[in-house]
Design an enzyme around this catalytic site. Structure first.
Site, mmCIF file in Angstrom:
data_model
loop_
_atom_site.group_PDB
_atom_site.id
_atom_site.type_symbol
_atom_site.label_atom_id
_atom_site.label_comp_id
_atom_site.label_asym_id
_atom_site.label_seq_id
_atom_site.Cartn_x
_atom_site.Cartn_y
_atom_site.Cartn_z
ATOM 1 C CE LYS A 1 0.224 8.144 11.343
ATOM 2 N NZ LYS A 1 0.448 6.728 11.668
ATOM 3 C CG ASP B 1 -4.449 -4.048 5.091
ATOM 4 O OD1 ASP B 1 -3.878 -4.154 6.195
ATOM 5 O OD2 ASP B 1 -5.375 -3.250 4.888
ATOM 6 C CG HIS B 2 1.041 -4.089 8.125
ATOM 7 N ND1 HIS B 2 0.676 -2.823 7.744
ATOM 8 C CD2 HIS B 2 1.228 -4.030 9.460
ATOM 9 C CE1 HIS B 2 0.640 -2.050 8.813
ATOM 10 N NE2 HIS B 2 0.980 -2.741 9.873
ATOM 11 C CE LYS C 1 -1.709 1.902 3.880
ATOM 12 N NZ LYS C 1 -0.928 2.529 4.938
ATOM 13 C CG HIS D 1 -4.218 -0.765 8.183
ATOM 14 N ND1 HIS D 1 -3.754 -1.623 7.226
ATOM 15 C CD2 HIS D 1 -3.217 0.129 8.388
ATOM 16 C CE1 HIS D 1 -2.517 -1.266 6.877
ATOM 17 N NE2 HIS D 1 -2.175 -0.202 7.564
HETATM 18 C C1 BG6 Z 1 0.745 1.787 8.125
HETATM 19 C C2 BG6 Z 1 0.454 3.255 8.099
HETATM 20 O O1 BG6 Z 1 0.089 1.126 7.081
HETATM 21 O O2 BG6 Z 1 0.330 1.247 9.367
HETATM 22 C C3 BG6 Z 1 1.127 3.955 9.253
HETATM 23 O O3 BG6 Z 1 0.904 3.794 6.862
HETATM 24 C C4 BG6 Z 1 0.758 3.304 10.559
HETATM 25 O O4 BG6 Z 1 0.790 5.341 9.271
HETATM 26 C C5 BG6 Z 1 0.978 1.799 10.489
HETATM 27 O O5 BG6 Z 1 1.560 3.873 11.582
HETATM 28 C C6 BG6 Z 1 0.431 1.118 11.733
HETATM 29 O O6 BG6 Z 1 0.811 -0.233 11.736
HETATM 30 P P1 BG6 Z 1 0.988 -1.056 13.094
HETATM 31 O O7 BG6 Z 1 1.340 -2.425 12.624
HETATM 32 O O8 BG6 Z 1 2.091 -0.380 13.857
HETATM 33 O O9 BG6 Z 1 -0.320 -0.971 13.803
#
Ligand code: BG6
Length: 489
Positions: A336, A178-179, A149, A241
């Site tokens: 954030k 999408d991690h 993404k 997400h």
């Molecule tokens: C990313 C966003 O996809 O996910 C970031 O671009 C965000 O802005 C991050 O901080 C959050 O991922 P995680 O795994 O730390 O919850």
């Protein structure tokens, strides 16, 4: 708990953008951990590819430093790291020109095997890379591409990207990451819902009052101001997400845990989402932390634009208009610089239809909280009698399960999302990757929301760093006689 490592055949993985931030922070550490777990068979080749003029030793230096920083631990010291680094190679390649491609094809010559190409580069380069892979004979049936993404900026750009990739690769060869889908507890959402008889009969608007999905972060935009200021929380987090979490919570049970069965059900949820009314959206932007503005500057300072109207926080009320969910609102929020890092889904059940204990017993609702991170686990709040004499006073107590405790002392740290996703890509399992139509459907829902606030010329509401977000987000709930549950780590 004994970890099961599913063996894979020797494979090739090329990381375009191999010297970039994501490669150093996530991809190389993930591959190293899989190597330590015995999942990188002898003969597998991992190639970094980027513009920098490096040789194999130079790339190993980059990888060593990145892995020591992002995957520290005993394996960095016991010889495993040096053994892993021997597996790495590097080719200087120009994504938009011809230089390096013949060398890359030469390195990948020989062997019938899976070849994965990780596009850890800006989407502007996806088309160039895909075309050159095809031209150099690297886009065979066993090839696949993994893309990161942001997948588009809106529906139109996402469609264009899909078309660019589809010109060279079949949908079955495209792995859109999408991690969040690779996170252990996010998959647990499906296990909890579809592996237990207990919840499913209650999982509908007859019994669920509303659902809250919170993804709160303590970090600010950091060094990503340029990207973030063009995206904002809606595009950066909500469209992908939170949308994925909503899908997993709301979808119908797929007949099988197979890629298209699961993704078909997710797409149906997105398509059932109503447009979001303007007064059901709250945007916020964080201020500097009081007394510590140097370490925690305001959003506008962080992105170096004193007039930026991009949101670092968004909350909204969504409706999934289908048989199961009609009448049950979904409240989603992400931001954030909030008070804690906490991703949690709260399923708030309806009050009992009639209180036999009278008005003074108060109102009590069961709440199922699924904590995705940190402190992964599940809590069910249950109403019981307050101990002692003096009549029937009711209290809510937690039935609390932390996965780490429940799985016992041998329970290992679950693999990082990238470990799972990369290995699923190698294995050819697309269940945890987004399909093209799914991404487009998510943009089709998001675009009018963004267009709406742009047309109305709305500025985001300021909120304090370290708070729970703008006051208006509380009002969004209070107007409906509801409350956000706390943001607890
Ligand atoms: C990313 C966003 O996809 O996910 C970031 O671009 C965000 O802005 C991050 O901080 C959050 O991922 P995680 O795994 O730390 O919850």
């Amino acid at each position: 708990m004994v970890s099961r490592v599913i063996p894979v055949e020797a494979f090739d993985l090329v990381i375009f953008g191999g010297t970039g931030d994501l490669a150093g922070r996530k991809i190389l550490p993930a591959l190293f951990r899989r190597y330590c777990a015995g999942q990188l068979p002898e003969g597998s080749r991992i190639l970094g590819a980027a513009r920098a003029d490096l040789d194999r030793a130079g790339y190993a230096d980059f990888a060593r430093a990145a892995i020591r920083e992002h995957a520290p631990g005993r394996h960095c010291e016991d010889g495993s790291l040096e053994a892993f680094l021997k597996r790495l190679d590097y080719v200087a390649v120009d994504a938009c020109g011809e230089s390096g491609w013949a060398a890359l094809a030469g390195r990948l010559a020989g062997g019938d095997r899976v070849r994965a190409f990780y596009f850890s580069v800006g989407p502007g380069l996806f088309g160039d890379l895909a075309q050159r892979l095809r031209r150099h004979g690297l886009a065979g049936a066993d090839s696949r591409i993994v893309v990161e993404k942001p997948f588009g900026h809106d529906l139109e750009s996402a469609r264009a990207l899909n078309a660019t990739l589809a010109a060279q690769f079949d949908e079955g060869q495209i792995y859109r990451i999408d991690h969040y889908l690779g996170k252990e507890t996010v998959q647990n959402l499906m296990a909890v819902r579809f592996g237990n008889m207990l919840f499913e009969p209650l999982w509908n608007s007859q019994y669920v009052d509303h659902i809250q999905i919170t993804v709160a972060e303590t970090v600010g935009v950091g060094g990503r101001g340029e990207y973030y200021d063009r995206a904002g929380a809606m595009r950066d987090m909500m469209q992908n997400h939170l949308m994925q979490l909503l899908c997993l919570i709301a979808m119908e049970p797929p007949a099988k845990f197979e890629p298209d069965e699961v993704r078909d059900e997710k797409v149906k949820v997105i398509k059932a989402l109503d447009p979001v009314a303007p007064h059901h959206i709250v945007r916020g932007q964080y201020e500097a932390r009081e007394g510590d503005a140097e370490a925690h500057p305001s959003y506008r300072e962080a992105v170096d634009d004193p007039r930026s109207t991009t949101e670092s926080y968004v909350a909204l009320k969504a409706h999934v208009s289908n048989w199961r969910w009609a009448g049950t609102p979904f409240y989603l929020r992400t931001g954030k610089r909030l008070v804690a890092r906490s991703s949690v889904i709260n399923v708030v059940f309806k009050d009992a239809p009639h209180s036999i204990f009278g008005a003074e017993a108060g109102r009590h609702a069961n709440v199922l909280s699924i904590r995705l991170q940190p402190n992964e686990g599940i809590t069910l709040r249950v109403t019981i009698k307050e101990p002692g004499p003096g009549g029937m006073r009711l209290v809510d107590v937690p039935l609390d399960m932390s996965f780490a405790e429940a799985l016992g002392p041998e329970g290992e740290d679950p693999p990082d999302a990238y470990e799972r996703l990369i290995m699923d890509g190698i294995r050819g399992n697309q269940t945890l990757f987004m399909r093209g139509d799914e991404v487009e459907a998510a943009w089709a829902w998001t675009d009018p929301i963004i267009a709406g606030w742009q047309a109305r010329g709305e500025a985001p509401k300021p909120y304090d760093s370290g708070s729970t977000g703008p006051r208006d987000a509380d009002l969004l709930m209070e107007r409906d006689g509801r409350k956000w549950r706390g943001i607890n780590p």
